[in-house]
Motif scaffolding. Structure first.
Motif, mmCIF file in Angstrom:
data_model
loop_
_atom_site.group_PDB
_atom_site.id
_atom_site.type_symbol
_atom_site.label_atom_id
_atom_site.label_comp_id
_atom_site.label_asym_id
_atom_site.label_seq_id
_atom_site.Cartn_x
_atom_site.Cartn_y
_atom_site.Cartn_z
ATOM 1 N N ASN A 58 0.928 -1.195 0.016
ATOM 2 C CA ASN A 58 0.182 -0.197 0.133
ATOM 3 C C ASN A 58 0.773 1.227 -0.045
ATOM 4 O O ASN A 58 0.534 2.239 0.646
ATOM 5 N N GLY A 59 1.767 1.129 -0.700
ATOM 6 C CA GLY A 59 2.699 2.355 -0.796
ATOM 7 C C GLY A 59 3.922 2.647 0.280
ATOM 8 O O GLY A 59 4.349 3.833 -0.021
ATOM 9 N N GLN A 60 3.674 1.691 1.260
ATOM 10 C CA GLN A 60 4.895 1.843 2.276
ATOM 11 C C GLN A 60 5.735 0.889 2.123
ATOM 12 O O GLN A 60 5.514 -0.228 1.810
ATOM 13 N N GLU A 61 6.951 1.009 2.536
ATOM 14 C CA GLU A 61 8.083 0.140 2.709
ATOM 15 C C GLU A 61 7.804 -0.966 3.969
ATOM 16 O O GLU A 61 7.701 -0.536 5.101
ATOM 17 N N PHE A 62 7.681 -2.069 3.591
ATOM 18 C CA PHE A 62 7.700 -3.255 4.705
ATOM 19 C C PHE A 62 8.840 -4.152 4.481
ATOM 20 O O PHE A 62 9.456 -4.374 3.183
ATOM 21 N N TYR A 63 9.417 -4.913 5.262
ATOM 22 C CA TYR A 63 10.586 -5.804 5.032
ATOM 23 C C TYR A 63 10.255 -7.092 5.717
ATOM 24 O O TYR A 63 9.738 -7.425 6.800
ATOM 25 N N GLN A 64 10.436 -8.163 4.638
ATOM 26 C CA GLN A 64 10.463 -9.524 5.318
ATOM 27 C C GLN A 64 11.923 -9.989 5.892
ATOM 28 O O GLN A 64 12.961 -9.684 5.434
ATOM 29 N N ILE A 65 11.725 -10.715 6.787
ATOM 30 C CA ILE A 65 13.094 -11.250 7.638
ATOM 31 C C ILE A 65 13.155 -12.721 7.289
ATOM 32 O O ILE A 65 12.005 -13.339 7.706
ATOM 33 N N THR A 66 14.399 -13.076 7.027
ATOM 34 C CA THR A 66 14.583 -14.497 6.985
ATOM 35 C C THR A 66 15.774 -14.739 7.729
ATOM 36 O O THR A 66 16.577 -14.046 8.083
ATOM 37 N N VAL A 67 15.841 -15.825 8.393
ATOM 38 C CA VAL A 67 16.929 -16.393 9.020
ATOM 39 C C VAL A 67 17.577 -17.722 8.809
ATOM 40 O O VAL A 67 16.804 -18.520 7.999
ATOM 41 N N GLY A 68 18.884 -18.037 9.004
ATOM 42 C CA GLY A 68 19.316 -19.364 8.740
ATOM 43 C C GLY A 68 20.035 -19.663 7.359
ATOM 44 O O GLY A 68 20.332 -20.458 6.984
ATOM 45 N N GLY A 69 19.965 -18.417 6.537
ATOM 46 C CA GLY A 69 20.472 -18.424 5.191
ATOM 47 C C GLY A 69 21.974 -18.622 5.331
ATOM 48 O O GLY A 69 22.800 -17.994 6.233
ATOM 49 N N ARG A 70 22.632 -19.280 4.269
ATOM 50 C CA ARG A 70 24.274 -19.007 4.317
ATOM 51 C C ARG A 70 24.643 -19.132 2.753
ATOM 52 O O ARG A 70 23.854 -20.065 1.950
ATOM 53 N N ALA A 71 25.640 -18.570 2.309
ATOM 54 C CA ALA A 71 26.311 -18.585 1.017
ATOM 55 C C ALA A 71 27.438 -19.386 0.792
ATOM 56 O O ALA A 71 27.948 -19.520 -0.353
ATOM 57 N N ASP A 72 27.893 -19.974 1.830
ATOM 58 C CA ASP A 72 29.532 -20.688 1.580
ATOM 59 C C ASP A 72 29.157 -22.069 1.160
ATOM 60 O O ASP A 72 27.889 -22.392 0.470
ATOM 61 N N GLU A 73 30.143 -23.017 1.496
ATOM 62 C CA GLU A 73 29.940 -24.239 1.389
ATOM 63 C C GLU A 73 28.707 -25.157 1.564
ATOM 64 O O GLU A 73 28.274 -26.301 1.107
ATOM 65 N N HIS A 74 28.287 -24.663 2.780
ATOM 66 C CA HIS A 74 26.995 -25.250 2.961
ATOM 67 C C HIS A 74 25.749 -24.311 2.746
ATOM 68 O O HIS A 74 24.896 -24.235 3.649
ATOM 69 N N ALA A 75 25.841 -23.709 1.570
ATOM 70 C CA ALA A 75 24.646 -22.823 1.421
ATOM 71 C C ALA A 75 23.440 -23.438 1.745
ATOM 72 O O ALA A 75 22.946 -24.587 1.112
#
Lengths: 551, 102, 171
Positions: free
Chosen positions: A477-494
């Motif tokens: 509705n024209g406002q900034e909202f943010y979704q939060i995720t946890v537990g992601g990783r970009a390394d060899e255990h992506a």
């Protein structure tokens, strides 16, 4: 550094001349915007909210000091005195004028730098470990193979109009600093049981609207077959990748829809037909390209020289040393990360003066070489340990010695709505405010390694899916909202992060992040258990309860 | 660029037509005199779809002055001054919302 | 529509037939793939040249048994951004051994001329006359090539690879 030759110079000079002609044709009205847009994109020129943006490729994240100085020159002369380093080891200039671009491009080309293939549905800049050639962890210098791929993929006649963009990343170390598992092709260089050098090949990783971890299609590809196998993958993708829907056009969707096994079989069939053809990499060819990499003439030095030991008496230096200095494969040397995340500043930005100073430091202490990492920091890969105290003093004076590498305020952020015409929400001010909340670096150090990644839209340039904490800006509705995720990783255990709960408005994000961090500090078994390991052990529920109870 | 005829135009309040200037990318607004201005205050403000479409079509006739014209919301304050109607447009007018590196 | 062959603007001797138009006894004709495949047997007896316009979403391997009967293969770019025909062209040249004329049709623009030549096309049907006129200038502005294809042009990687693929040979 890889040394460009007359061939590369001719190629670039011709392409710069061509772009100059195209800009002139556009300004004169001989080309419409519809016709010109793909041509400027092919040269890395976007039109953003306020101005044109030029994205310059930094092949496998390696820059010479002369190249960095030239980037500073472009920032100062044609932009507003700064540049933004990106998660793909590139740099972006945010305020450049179309009419100045031919001159800026010509200035860059003089030092072998350009924006070619930093946009468009082609094979983009091949990225790798920013510690390549310096880390004791690697089996070979991955830049050699990235350079072979650069030559192969530059202006490729068959693969410049793919269904969608195509990103390749290489790691040669077990610890993956190049996020290879979330690339269209992820290559892990290693030796098999017989000691032969080759690649583990993953295909179909990626972030964006439909994130996937890459799927294994070939556990061991002998290195000599790299190009023929990549060509087979590209051909299968070019022929059969979806073109009916831009959101389903990446190779990850093709791999997902037909299955990794069927995809691998199709590639294998194509590869059989070309594997012994002109793309076969004979050892003398590889040796020739390898010989064009000039390595530093390292002195014979011992680890932990007296100059270093004395400097470590200074707590401020010792803190920086613990945080930003890493082991080198050559005794008496070190890898130094330069944080572009001073608390409260836009992540990944460097001023022209800072770029000049870093170039000067590379000349004085780093064999004239600088690296860009996907975390939006820079790196001097080859520094004698005895020079570390002097280096630190100058970095400190230039605001480049914030000892927060890999900490909670070493935040990855895309340009977001403050610059980008695709964004739904801002990313940089969110990063700035979170960083301020943890401005006390003792507190940040107490939290330990914690990667926060912020994207201002679903395209995920800020890699939010693979942040230990991921923050995605959306519009409601024209406002900034943010979704939060946890537990992601970009390394060899992506792995991809898990959504914590409903999106929250802009103002609540920093506090919510603090709550997540506080929950972790309570829940962890010991200070040695990293945030991401606590999430893996307990799942998201304890975090969810804690955070949403508070809001 | 999507043809304005194919573009779904829903106008529920005052709107303007905006774009970026071709040569340097600077933000510009379409004026009532069918020219471009770098000042939002000079923009032609319309309040219905037909007028908005006409303004947009005029803006699209020549693409050597400005690039990518589109319809953007504005607000009028008590004194009748025009202000951008959403955050994106506010940022286009005022620049990034933080201090730029210097 | 202008036609460029081996760098020169030439007259197109192939006539595209409408769907319901009977194949004339005389003159070169260009048929859509579907019709060509349906009438392939009958066309074998035709003395005058027959060409086929192959769509970019049909496997090019299917054309293999018919190549001896063909005088022209035309591949289609519905929009310049759709690059499937580049792969079809290379497969035709480098895998299926097609040595006859290979034409690029559709949204053929000057900025893609060199890619098309390198993929194996030797006839280009540019969408715009101005592009056709700029052919020499456009092609002349590319003198160095990184990667080998089957087009026989020297490339830096090929020079480093130290071997030259015979024209039309596999990959």
């Amino acid at each position: 550094m890889y040394v460009y030759d007359e061939f590369d110079r001719t190629f670039l000079a011709e392409r710069v001349a061509e772009f100059r002609d195209q800009v002139e044709r556009r300004l004169a009205g001989a080309l419409t915007e519809d016709e010109f847009k793909p041509l400027r994109l092919m040269n890395g020129v976007y039109l953003q909210l306020h101005a044109y943006m030029l994205r310059v490729a930094i092949p496998y994240g390696t820059l010479s000091s002369d190249q960095l100085r030239r980037l500073a020159h472009v920032a100062r002369t044609y932009d507003r005195g700064y540049g933004h380093f990106t998660t793909r080891q590139n740099i972006q200039f945010n305020w450049i004028k179309l009419e100045d671009l031919p001159e800026a491009m010509a200035a860059l080309a003089e030092v072998g730098v350009h924006g070619i293939q930093t946009s468009g549905n082609c094979i983009r800049n091949v990225t790798t470990d920013q510690w390549a050639g310096a880390t004791p962890e690697e089996v070979d210098d991955p830049r050699l193979w990235a350079e072979i791929l650069r030559q192969y993929s530059t202006a490729h006649p068959e693969f410049s109009y793919l269904p969608r963009k195509f990103k390749i990343a290489i790691t040669a170390a077990d610890h993956d600093r190049a996020a290879t598992k979330v690339h269209d092709i992820g290559l892990r260089l290693h030796r098999n049981a017989e000691g032969t050098l080759g690649f583990e090949v993953l295909v179909g990783g990626g972030l964006g609207r439909t994130p996937f971890i890459g799927k294994l299609v070939k556990p061991f590809l002998p290195a000599e077959h790299l190009l023929s196998y990549v060509e087979a993958i590209m051909r299968v993708y070019n022929r059969f990748g979806r073109r009916d829907n831009i959101y389903k056009a990446r190779i990850k969707i093709l791999v997902h829809e037909i299955g990794a096994e069927a995809f691998a079989a199709e590639v294998e069939k194509e590869w059989e037909a070309i594997r012994e053809g002109v793309l076969h990499l004979d050892s003398d060819v590889v040796a020739d390209i390898r010989s064009r990499f000039v390595y530093p003439a390292f002195e014979t030095l011992a680890d932990n020289p007296p100059e270093l030991a004395a400097a470590l008496e200074n707590p401020a230096f010792a803190t920086w040393h613990r945080n930003s200095v890493h082991p080198h494969k050559v005794p008496g040397h070190a890898i130094v990360t330069i944080s572009l995340k001073p608390v409260g500043a836009p992540p990944g930005d460097a001023t022209a003066d800072q770029m000049d100073e870093i170039a000067a430091l590379a000349d004085a202490y780093g064999f004239r070489e600088i690296r860009v990492g996907h975390e939006q920091n820079l790196c001097l890969p080859n520094v004698a340990q005895k020079d570390l105290p002097a280096l630190w003093q100058r970095l400190e004076a230039a605001g480049l010695a914030t000892p927060n590498v890999n900490l909670v305020n070493d935040i990855i952020a895309c340009p977001g709505l403050d610059y980008c015409s695709l964004a739904n929400a801002r990313a940089i001010p969110v990063a700035q405010e979170i960083a301020r909340r943890f401005a006390d670096l003792d507190r940040a150090r107490g939290v330990g390694r914690l990667h926060i990644n912020i994207s201002g839209c679903i395209n995920a340039c800020g890699h939010h899916h693979v942040g230990h904490i991921g923050i995605l800006g959306v519009e409601k509705n024209g406002q900034e909202f943010y979704q939060i995720t946890v537990g992601g990783r970009a390394d060899e255990h992506a792995q991809l992060g898990t959504l914590l709960g409903p999106a929250v408005p802009y103002e609540q994000v920093p506090e919510l992040i603090e709550d997540i961090v506080d929950a972790y500090l309570e829940l962890r078994q010991s200070p040695k258990e990293l945030f991401v390991d606590t999430v893996a052990r307990l799942g998201i529920d304890p975090f969810k309860e804690r955070v949403y109870a508070a809001h | 660029m999507t043809s304005p005829l194919q573009q779904k135009i829903k106008v529920t309040g005052p709107v303007v037509v905006t774009a970026n200037r071709l040569a340097d990318g600077v933000v510009v607004w379409r004026t009532a005199g069918n020219t471009w201005s770098t000042q939002l205050a000079d923009a032609a403000v319309v309040t219905n779809a037909a007028d908005a479409l006409a303004l947009l079509e005029g803006a699209q006739k020549r693409d050597t002055d400005a690039v990518g014209p589109y319809i953007a919301p504005v607000e009028r304050d008590a004194e009748g001054l025009i202000h951008p109607g959403n955050l994106r447009e506010r940022i286009r007018v005022a620049g990034p919302t933080f201090d730029l590196p210097a | 529509m202008p036609l460029i062959e081996n760098g020169r603007i030439v007259e197109d001797r192939f006539r595209r037939l409408a769907d319901d138009e009977a194949v004339p006894a005389e003159g070169a004709v260009l048929l859509p793939a579907e019709r060509f495949l349906k009438e392939a047997e009958a066309l074998k007896g035709r003395a005058a040249p027959v060409g086929v316009l192959w769509p970019n979403n049909r496997r090019i391997e299917e054309i293999a048994p018919h190549l001896p009967a063909l005088a022209l293969v035309a591949l289609h770019f519905p929009i310049f951004r759709d690059g499937r025909a580049y792969s079809q062209a290379r497969l035709l040249r480098e895998r299926l051994g097609w040595r006859g004329p290979l034409r690029a049709t559709g949204n053929v623009l000057r900025d893609q001329f060199v890619f098309m030549l390198r993929a194996g096309f030797d006839q280009l049907e540019p969408s715009k006359a101005t592009d056709a006129a700029a052919f020499a200038e456009e092609v002349g502005s590319h003198s160095v090539f990184y990667q080998p294809t089957g087009d026989g042009r020297p490339s830096i990687l090929r020079a480093r690879l130290g071997r030259v693929a015979p024209a039309g040979a596999a990959g």
